[in-house]
Design a protein around this motif. Structure first.
Motif, PDB file in Angstrom:
ATOM      1  N   ILE A 161      -1.029  -4.275   0.114  1.00 38.65           N
ATOM      2  CA  ILE A 161      -0.522  -3.043  -0.506  1.00 38.65           C
ATOM      3  C   ILE A 161      -0.671  -3.131  -2.024  1.00 38.65           C
ATOM      4  CG2 ILE A 161       1.536  -1.649  -0.925  1.00 38.65           C
ATOM      5  CD1 ILE A 161       2.415  -2.419   1.951  1.00 38.65           C
ATOM      6  N   ILE A 162      -0.340  -4.294  -2.563  1.00 41.43           N
ATOM      7  CA  ILE A 162      -0.454  -4.459  -4.012  1.00 41.43           C
ATOM      8  C   ILE A 162      -1.912  -4.257  -4.441  1.00 41.43           C
ATOM      9  CG2 ILE A 162      -0.336  -6.168  -5.886  1.00 41.43           C
ATOM     10  CD1 ILE A 162       2.177  -7.300  -4.439  1.00 41.43           C
ATOM     11  N   ALA A 163      -2.822  -4.756  -3.615  1.00 37.91           N
ATOM     12  CA  ALA A 163      -4.244  -4.620  -3.961  1.00 37.91           C
ATOM     13  C   ALA A 163      -4.744  -3.199  -3.742  1.00 37.91           C
ATOM     14  CB  ALA A 163      -5.075  -5.603  -3.138  1.00 37.91           C
ATOM     15  N   GLY A 164      -4.166  -2.504  -2.764  1.00 35.78           N
ATOM     16  CA  GLY A 164      -4.743  -1.236  -2.346  1.00 35.78           C
ATOM     17  C   GLY A 164      -4.073   0.014  -2.885  1.00 35.78           C
ATOM     18  N   ALA A 165      -2.886  -0.110  -3.452  1.00 39.06           N
ATOM     19  CA  ALA A 165      -2.191   1.080  -3.951  1.00 39.06           C
ATOM     20  C   ALA A 165      -2.159   1.042  -5.465  1.00 39.06           C
ATOM     21  CB  ALA A 165      -0.766   1.137  -3.382  1.00 39.06           C
ATOM     22  N   ASN A 166      -3.114   1.736  -6.070  1.00 43.03           N
ATOM     23  CA  ASN A 166      -3.199   1.724  -7.530  1.00 43.03           C
ATOM     24  C   ASN A 166      -2.815   3.090  -8.097  1.00 43.03           C
ATOM     25  OD1 ASN A 166      -4.280  -1.005  -7.714  1.00 43.03           O
ATOM     26  ND2 ASN A 166      -6.100  -0.120  -6.725  1.00 43.03           N
ATOM     27  N   ALA A 167      -2.506   3.082  -9.374  1.00 40.10           N
ATOM     28  CA  ALA A 167      -2.060   4.320 -10.033  1.00 40.10           C
ATOM     29  C   ALA A 167      -3.066   5.435  -9.777  1.00 40.10           C
ATOM     30  CB  ALA A 167      -1.896   4.079 -11.527  1.00 40.10           C
ATOM     31  N   GLY A 168      -2.555   6.576  -9.393  1.00 40.49           N
ATOM     32  CA  GLY A 168      -3.402   7.728  -9.161  1.00 40.49           C
ATOM     33  C   GLY A 168      -3.925   7.839  -7.743  1.00 40.49           C
ATOM     34  N   ASP A 169      -3.803   6.751  -6.976  1.00 43.85           N
ATOM     35  CA  ASP A 169      -4.250   6.796  -5.579  1.00 43.85           C
ATOM     36  C   ASP A 169      -3.358   7.727  -4.764  1.00 43.85           C
ATOM     37  OD1 ASP A 169      -6.164   5.006  -6.188  1.00 43.85           O
ATOM     38  OD2 ASP A 169      -5.338   3.328  -5.022  1.00 43.85           O
ATOM     39  N   ASP A 170      -3.984   8.280  -3.722  1.00 45.38           N
ATOM     40  CA  ASP A 170      -3.195   9.058  -2.766  1.00 45.38           C
ATOM     41  C   ASP A 170      -2.822   8.147  -1.613  1.00 45.38           C
ATOM     42  OD1 ASP A 170      -3.359  11.747  -3.978  1.00 45.38           O
ATOM     43  OD2 ASP A 170      -5.519  11.391  -3.710  1.00 45.38           O
ATOM     44  N   VAL A 171      -1.549   8.133  -1.286  1.00 45.94           N
ATOM     45  CA  VAL A 171      -1.065   7.227  -0.250  1.00 45.94           C
ATOM     46  C   VAL A 171      -0.191   7.997   0.738  1.00 45.94           C
ATOM     47  CG1 VAL A 171       0.355   5.179   0.214  1.00 45.94           C
ATOM     48  CG2 VAL A 171      -1.117   5.238  -1.819  1.00 45.94           C
ATOM     49  N   VAL A 172      -0.410   7.722   2.014  1.00 44.56           N
ATOM     50  CA  VAL A 172       0.478   8.273   3.035  1.00 44.56           C
ATOM     51  C   VAL A 172       1.326   7.151   3.602  1.00 44.56           C
ATOM     52  CG1 VAL A 172       0.511   9.062   5.447  1.00 44.56           C
ATOM     53  CG2 VAL A 172      -0.724  10.374   3.727  1.00 44.56           C
ATOM     54  N   LEU A 173       2.600   7.431   3.679  1.00 45.41           N
ATOM     55  CA  LEU A 173       3.507   6.508   4.337  1.00 45.41           C
ATOM     56  C   LEU A 173       3.902   7.143   5.658  1.00 45.41           C
ATOM     57  CD1 LEU A 173       5.413   3.994   4.284  1.00 45.41           C
ATOM     58  CD2 LEU A 173       7.095   5.453   3.164  1.00 45.41           C
ATOM     59  N   MET A 174       3.498   6.491   6.740  1.00 48.47           N
ATOM     60  CA  MET A 174       3.860   7.011   8.062  1.00 48.47           C
ATOM     61  C   MET A 174       5.176   6.401   8.485  1.00 48.47           C
ATOM     62  SD  MET A 174       0.276   6.863  10.187  1.00 48.47           S
ATOM     63  CE  MET A 174       1.037   7.296  11.762  1.00 48.47           C
ATOM     64  N   GLY A 175       6.163   7.242   8.663  1.00 46.58           N
ATOM     65  CA  GLY A 175       7.460   6.758   9.124  1.00 46.58           C
ATOM     66  C   GLY A 175       8.442   6.641   7.979  1.00 46.58           C
ATOM     67  N   ALA A 176       9.536   7.414   8.050  1.00 46.01           N
ATOM     68  CA  ALA A 176      10.563   7.364   7.017  1.00 46.01           C
ATOM     69  C   ALA A 176      11.778   6.646   7.567  1.00 46.01           C
ATOM     70  CB  ALA A 176      10.931   8.770   6.546  1.00 46.01           C
ATOM     71  N   GLY A 177      11.513   5.509   8.220  1.00 41.43           N
ATOM     72  CA  GLY A 177      12.627   4.688   8.692  1.00 41.43           C
ATOM     73  C   GLY A 177      13.072   3.766   7.579  1.00 41.43           C
ATOM     74  N   PHE A 178      13.838   2.759   7.946  1.00 44.67           N
ATOM     75  CA  PHE A 178      14.392   1.837   6.966  1.00 44.67           C
ATOM     76  C   PHE A 178      13.294   1.188   6.120  1.00 44.67           C
ATOM     77  CE2 PHE A 178      15.812  -2.345   5.629  1.00 44.67           C
ATOM     78  CZ  PHE A 178      17.053  -2.085   5.086  1.00 44.67           C
ATOM     79  N   ILE A 179      12.282   0.655   6.790  1.00 45.75           N
ATOM     80  CA  ILE A 179      11.224  -0.045   6.058  1.00 45.75           C
ATOM     81  C   ILE A 179      10.482   0.917   5.142  1.00 45.75           C
ATOM     82  CG2 ILE A 179       9.126  -1.440   6.267  1.00 45.75           C
ATOM     83  CD1 ILE A 179      11.550  -2.787   7.472  1.00 45.75           C
ATOM     84  N   GLY A 180      10.181   2.086   5.691  1.00 48.29           N
ATOM     85  CA  GLY A 180       9.471   3.077   4.901  1.00 48.29           C
ATOM     86  C   GLY A 180      10.238   3.427   3.640  1.00 48.29           C
ATOM     87  N   CYS A 181      11.536   3.684   3.821  1.00 45.38           N
ATOM     88  CA  CYS A 181      12.337   4.120   2.683  1.00 45.38           C
ATOM     89  C   CYS A 181      12.484   3.042   1.628  1.00 45.38           C
ATOM     90  CB  CYS A 181      13.712   4.570   3.157  1.00 45.38           C
ATOM     91  SG  CYS A 181      13.654   6.198   3.922  1.00 45.38           S
ATOM     92  N   ILE A 182      12.634   1.799   2.115  1.00 41.21           N
ATOM     93  CA  ILE A 182      12.947   0.750   1.153  1.00 41.21           C
ATOM     94  C   ILE A 182      11.743   0.407   0.276  1.00 41.21           C
ATOM     95  CG2 ILE A 182      12.427  -1.373   2.444  1.00 41.21           C
ATOM     96  CD1 ILE A 182      15.318  -2.268   1.641  1.00 41.21           C
ATOM     97  N   ILE A 183      10.513   0.741   0.742  1.00 40.07           N
ATOM     98  CA  ILE A 183       9.361   0.464  -0.111  1.00 40.07           C
ATOM     99  C   ILE A 183       8.924   1.684  -0.920  1.00 40.07           C
ATOM    100  CG2 ILE A 183       8.484  -1.426   1.329  1.00 40.07           C
ATOM    101  CD1 ILE A 183       6.357   0.571   2.360  1.00 40.07           C
ATOM    102  N   LEU A 184       9.644   2.802  -0.720  1.00 41.61           N
ATOM    103  CA  LEU A 184       9.260   4.026  -1.432  1.00 41.61           C
ATOM    104  C   LEU A 184       9.233   3.826  -2.934  1.00 41.61           C
ATOM    105  CD1 LEU A 184      10.955   7.161   0.150  1.00 41.61           C
ATOM    106  CD2 LEU A 184       8.538   6.687  -0.192  1.00 41.61           C
ATOM    107  N   GLU A 185      10.299   3.203  -3.437  1.00 40.93           N
ATOM    108  CA  GLU A 185      10.382   3.071  -4.885  1.00 40.93           C
ATOM    109  C   GLU A 185       9.246   2.196  -5.408  1.00 40.93           C
ATOM    110  OE1 GLU A 185      14.169   2.040  -6.447  1.00 40.93           O
ATOM    111  OE2 GLU A 185      13.482   2.274  -8.517  1.00 40.93           O
ATOM    112  N   ALA A 186       8.982   1.122  -4.638  1.00 38.99           N
ATOM    113  CA  ALA A 186       7.914   0.229  -5.060  1.00 38.99           C
ATOM    114  C   ALA A 186       6.581   0.987  -5.137  1.00 38.99           C
ATOM    115  CB  ALA A 186       7.790  -0.933  -4.081  1.00 38.99           C
TER     116      ALA A 186
END
Lengths: 618, 160, 416
Positions: C134-159
């Motif tokens: 994720i660190i390698a693949g999610a760079n500023a300006g990238d479009d990212v989809v997060l599938m699933g707004a469960g606990f794990i999904g939510c807790i990495i949102l801020e990151a």
């Protein structure tokens, strides 16, 4: 430093909230709280302003030691022009909101204008919002407090609030904070309500830092806390009996104003005394007093937490009044008790609850009821006026009924809400009003405690004991014992007390510390906390400057030396019993000397020389 | 080793919050009750003030729940101390502590709890009425205090 | 005695340590399938934010922690268990025998059975290896989809938000964290995320993911497709039960009794893989949460060491979650119980919400949003089954007064 150096300005008319740096030049000259807020007020408000008009302003101000660990360092003051007296009003309160305001990062809030509809101010550190209060208007302080806490879901919010008394225009309405502490006198609550401002709710989480020399400050604080603990009054008398420790003492010396000050001793004093609050009730076996309580940071803890007997007529079938709340303090107990001739402790406690619940000053209120009772006694007021209530001296039932009316601004309560001066004038007997400059007396008869006569007459906010509490010297021998029946030396005493008090009221500390502390104990704490050099001499000078500034405002507002007087009853009618028997208040023996020592003209006006000596604004 | 322990007697408390100021000054360098590890709760109706903080319980729910070993036992005082550098701010300890005495501080992004000031608790020093004292753990009353503290321990008897 | 523990998450590590405390002489082997030292998944979001290095995620900080405790730590996959021979076989061909075995194999993320879920740009967020991707693949300006707004999904949102990506959350259910928070608070969380610039699509299903000109195309039911650089799948987790297949009784997890013992008397299970006792219901369920893993690990170890009086009275399901600065918490039966009362305070403008669930005059569950002070006392009240008496009424009036309710019932009137 200790100041946050930031103030909030809230324009209620247009909803603007702005942040300003604190004027540090003024802070060095006026310290904080009472003095500094008055300096702002004088700079911004025309002294002839209509106190209840939108052009009057209202300032809530903390002192530099508010929110620190200095004992009693939780005070704040409300400064405005009084609708009761037409003078500067400055009411001081403890509790917790002062510290909360400081913790949120603000030295003071200046309210100006008038909101188009009811609002309350919510302050959460830097976040400041003017929020609608339509649902709070018409509610008591206690109801509004609960609603605000629930709305914000935060039990730690501290709230200052006005009640229905203020909303209905009662001229001696208070601003109540933390349910039962109050900026009580001079109608500051009436001004707040006139601005459609129901409450100020504060959550502060930033803390108070900026202490100039933290190590020295903590050393001073620890040492001075010990002085309070070791002193008989602040270490024992006040925690045990509260200010009510005085009821029997003052009665014994024949200085307990009774039945609208017709007499100087009250036969029922013991039953409403601090000692009586400890006695178990026959009915439920519990004492009136549950425990003592401290305001923020206070190591004295004179506060009373009391209950009313559930079977007492005043609260029977009213379970909402069966719990604990703020109990009787001496001035309230006196005004509601001896001055009205009522000796029913439960009734007084209940009435005191109502004064807190709907925010009105029990001193002015009790005194006004006393005057009404005298008018009733004389047949000037009848049952027709009172709505059927037999308003006789000594009637607890009548006192309870008219209090319930005053709380809501209904019926005869509306008349009582005018205060003693206006009410007595309305009924054609201004001489029965026990007031100076329109504000009612507190609980010390100046015929038996001469210094208090001069205190009342010259107080910048009308009759008041908290502007120079010479009782300390004349009764308790603090710092030196003076003869309460003597007038010689009292002008000097009053001035020293007035100046020192103004400094204490500007620091964030409580005046009650001065039973044990003098400026010698206080100045080092200020000096360790605040930038600048805060010697005893500088503190006293700041006090004198504040006193003259307040006086100057009052004179510009249209008052004259002729207002520095006492009701005829105290000047002409001698005390009938006790040590002061045959004595009147010897004001004429003290006032000229007082003016002279103050550097004022013989008719009580400030001179240019005095103005420049204290660097007062032109 | 004879441990000392905070002994709190609510009946003596006047609610002045000197303890909260002393605590925050010691730990945060400012007078700030909102960041105090000890908290005085006011029971207005009952006319009662109850100072409350971590009892350093043997069960140490917070310490066990911490996923990164950021809460450790202080062998000298028996307190369970937060190691700030390790705390990631996950807040698991705040829900694990059944006494509610570990709190999240959003300003620092870490949790805070009482550490007995390393053996010289400032709240006890500051208390003007003796409502908070720091006394030998075997002194009268402490066992009873432990008792009501551990009443909460009902999940299991796994005190290892 | 030979003890083998499979799994180096909190349940496994705590079990190993507890065993060592109880049995100074025992032979203890701890086996983990990942190459790193035992670490905590709870800390991964903070690693993603750059607050901590990888080493900050380690469960135990001392470099030789396990060696010092004389616990053998192996980085190996376990292929199978021979229950009759009481042995396990490892990837490297080695065979180890045991007297007692603990399965603390945890869980792993599941991916919905959709086309394209195996594309290289689709990653999970579960292991340190995932975090690196994720660190390698999610760079500023990238479009990212997060599938699933469960606990794990939510807790990495801020990151993720902090990395400056344009983020869209796609959640099948009608609200965020549906298995932790009720409608009202789940809805408020969505509102909060949107106010922070995250697009949240609830009640939205992903149909499939395809690749087009180096981008991933996320096809949605009833909506325009999303063209993105990275898809993070956080749709749920499943217990790692392969080793139990055909050997132990299982359901959603490995079935255990009050001693954390499986259907085989010498094999125990703990943590995410175990279907353990639930304090609130008295039944058995999988609680994939840190505090339960720790409780399981300790209790299993005590029983493996022959502890007598160590019955599991059940763990309370609870969670605390920081979604881009808005903190939510859930405890026990937050959905309520039949015939019970509930009290709620809701202030959507301020993102404040609290909901208490009572059975008779006892607290059995709670949801809270924006509450950070003394929140643990909700656990205390539930776990103690505190009889609230008149305080139930007070809490019904004002549910924020939980700490007072607790103290009123637990701090004796006349001093301790």
């Amino acid at each position: 430093m200790a100041w946050t150096k930031q103030i909030l300005r809230v324009n209620l008319t247009n909803g603007d909230v702005s942040v300003e740096p604190l004027n540090m030049g003024w802070a060095q000259e006026y310290l904080g709280q009472r003095g500094l807020a008055t300096r702002y007020f004088v700079a911004e408000v025309d002294p002839t302003v209509d106190a209840l008009g939108p052009d009057n302003k209202l300032i809530m101000a903390t002192g530099p030691l508010t929110g620190t660990m200095a004992s009693t360092g939780g005070r704040y003051s409300v400064i405005t022009k009084s609708p009761l007296t037409g003078t500067i009003a400055c009411s001081n309160s403890g509790g917790f909101i002062g510290a909360a305001l400081k913790n949120a990062g603000w030295d003071m809030i200046i309210f100006e204008g008038k909101a188009p509809s009811p609002v309350y101010l919510y302050v959460e550190d830097d976040k400041v919002e003017i929020l609608p209060a339509d649902d709070l208007w018409g509610k008591s302080v206690w109801e509004a407090d609960e609603l605000i806490h629930k709305k914000h879901q935060d039990p730690q919010i501290r709230i200052s609030c006005v009640g229905r008394a203020a909303e209905s225009g009662c001229l001696f309405s208070a601003i109540v904070n933390d349910l039962h502490r109050a900026a009580g006198r001079s109608g500051v609550g009436t001004v707040m309500a006139s601005k459609n401002l129901k409450a100020v709710a504060v959550r502060g989480t930033k803390g108070v830092g900026n202490i100039k020399d933290p190590i020295r400050f903590m050393r001073e604080v620890t040492a001075q806390k010990k002085v309070l603990a070791d002193n008989a009054v602040t270490g024992q008398g006040l925690p045990t009996y509260g200010t009510q420790v005085l009821m029997n003492v003052i009665n014994e010396m024949g200085a307990l104003p009774t039945r609208n000050m017709r007499e100087v001793k009250f036969e029922g004093a013991h039953s409403v005394s601090g000692e009586a609050m400890h006695e178990k009730r026959k009915t439920d076996g519990k004492p009136n007093l549950t425990r003592n309580a401290g305001c923020f940071g206070c190591t004295i803890a004179c506060g009373r937490i009391s209950t009313v007997d559930q079977g007492h007529f005043s609260v029977a079938n009213k379970p909402e009044y069966w719990g604990n709340s703020g109990g009787l303090e001496y001035e309230a107990a006196w005004a509601l008790g001896p001055d009205t001739g009522v000796d029913d402790l439960d009734a007084l406690t209940y009435v005191n609850f109502l004064c807190n619940e709907d925010g009105f000053d029990p001193i002015s209120y009790g005194s006004t009821v006393a005057a009404a009772m005298e008018l009733y006694d004389m047949g000037v007021i009848t049952k027709e006026d009172t709505g059927g209530i037999e308003l006789t001296f000594g009637s607890a039932e009548a006192l309870v009924k008219v209090t319930e009316l005053t709380a809501k601004g209904e019926g005869f309560g509306k008349i009582l809400g005018l205060g003693s001066k206006r009410m007595c004038e309305k009924y054609g007997h201004p001489e029965l009003s026990m007031t100076v400059k329109g504000q009612e007396f507190p609980a010390y008869d100046p015929r038996g405690i001469q210094g208090m006569g001069l205190t009342y007459a010259t107080s910048n906010r009308g009759a008041c004991h908290l502007r120079s509490y010479t009782v300390a010297s004349e009764v308790l021998g603090i710092p030196v014992k003076t003869d309460p029946l003597e007038t010689d030396g009292k002008p000097e005493l009053v001035i020293a007390f007035q100046d020192a008090t103004a400094a204490v009221d500007s620091s964030g500390l409580c005046l009650f510390t001065t039973f044990a502390w003098s400026l010698e104990n206080i100045a080092p704490q200020i000096d360790a906390a605040c930038e600048g050099d805060w010697s005893v001499e500088k503190c006293a000078e700041v006090g004198a400057r504040i006193w003259n500034l307040e006086r100057d405002f009052n004179m510009r507002a249209g008052l004259t030396g002729a207002d520095d007087t006492l009701p005829k009853r105290l000047l002409k009618d001698a005390a009938n019993v006790g040590p002061a028997q045959g004595k009147v208040a010897g004001l004429d023996l003290m006032l000229p000397k007082y003016y002279e020592l103050r550097g004022w003209t013989t008719d009580g006006q400030l001179t240019d020389e005095t103005r420049s000596r204290y660097r007062l604004p032109a | 080793m004879l441990m000392k322990s905070l002994y709190i007697n609510p009946e003596k408390c006047t609610g002045c919050l000197q303890c909260e100021m002393a605590c925050s000054f010691e730990n945060e360098g400012v007078f700030n009750p909102a960041r105090s590890r000890i908290k005085v709760f006011t029971f207005h109706d009952a006319g009662r003030f109850v100072p409350y903080t971590c009892t350093q319980c043997d069960e140490a729910w917070c310490m066990k729940a911490c996923p990164v070993e950021a809460i450790v036992l202080n062998a000298a005082t028996g307190s369970k101390d937060i190691i700030n550098d390790r705390c990631v701010g996950c807040k698991v300890c705040t829900i694990a502590c059944p006494f509610g005495t570990v709190n999240y501080n959003s300003a620092s992004g870490k949790v805070i709890k009482c550490d007995l000031c390393g053996g010289n608790p400032q709240c006890a020093q500051a208390c003007p009425t003796g409502a908070i004292t720091y006394i030998d753990a075997d002194a009268t009353g402490l066992e009873r205090m432990r008792l009501w503290a551990t009443k909460t321990d009902t999940a299991h008897h796994a005190a290892a | 005695m030979k003890h083998i523990i499979i799994g180096t998450g909190p349940a496994g590590v705590v079990a190993a340590e507890t065993l060592r405390k109880r049995m100074p002489e025992a032979d203890i082997t701890l086996i983990g399938g990942e190459p790193e030292r035992p670490y905590s998944r709870m800390a991964i979001p903070y690693h993603l934010m750059g607050n901590i290095a990888e080493s900050g995620t380690y469960l135990r900080t001392a470099p030789n922690h396990f060696r010092n405790l004389d616990i053998t730590l192996l980085h190996q996959h376990v292929n199978s268990i021979d229950a009759a021979a009481k042995s396990i076989s490892l990837d490297n061909g080695n065979m180890l025998t045991f007297d007692k075995l603990l399965l603390a194999t945890g869980s792993r993320p599941t991916r919905p059975p959709l086309e394209g879920m195996d594309l290289p740009g689709v990653v999970s967020c579960w292991t340190l290896a995932d975090a690196r991707k994720i660190i390698a693949g999610a760079n500023a300006g990238d479009d990212v989809v997060l599938m699933g707004a469960g606990f794990i999904g939510c807790i990495i949102l801020e990151a993720l938000a902090q990395r400056g990506v344009n983020l869209t959350v796609v959640e099948m259910e009608n609200r965020m964290v549906p298995r932790m928070m009720d409608d009202q608070s789940g809805g408020l969380l969505k509102q909060w995320c949107q106010s922070k610039g995250v697009t949240v699509l609830t009640s939205t299903r992903v149909k499939c993911i395809t690749e087009e000109k180096g981008k991933l195309v996320v096809e949605l039911e009833g909506r325009e497709p999303l063209k993105v650089n990275l898809v993070i799948c956080a749709t749920g987790v499943r217990a790692n039960m392969e080793l139990a297949d055909g050997l132990l009784d299982t359901n959603h997890g490995i079935l255990v009794n009050e001693r954390l013992q499986t259907s085989h008397p010498d094999i125990y299970a703990a943590g995410d893989v175990a279907e353990g006792k639930d304090f609130s219901t008295g039944g058995y369920s999988v609680q994939a949460i840190q505090p339960t893993a720790v409780e399981h690990g300790a209790l299993a170890a005590i029983n493996m060491a022959g502890g007598e009086d160590a019955l599991h009275r059940g763990s309370i399901n609870m969670n605390v979650l920081d979604t881009m600065g808005l903190i939510s918490a859930s405890f026990g039966l937050w959905q309520g119980v039949d015939g019970g009362d509930s009290a709620a305070l809701d202030n959507p403008q301020r993102y404040r919400y609290i909901n208490l669930q009572f059975e008779d005059d006892r607290l059995v569950g709670a949801n809270a949003l924006g509450l950070t002070q003394h929140v643990g006392v909700l656990r205390g009240l539930i776990q103690n089954q505190t009889r609230l008496g008149k305080w139930k009424h007070k809490l019904m009036e004002d549910p924020t007064r939980i700490m007072e309710a607790y103290l009123a019932q637990h701090v004796p009137r006349h001093g301790p």
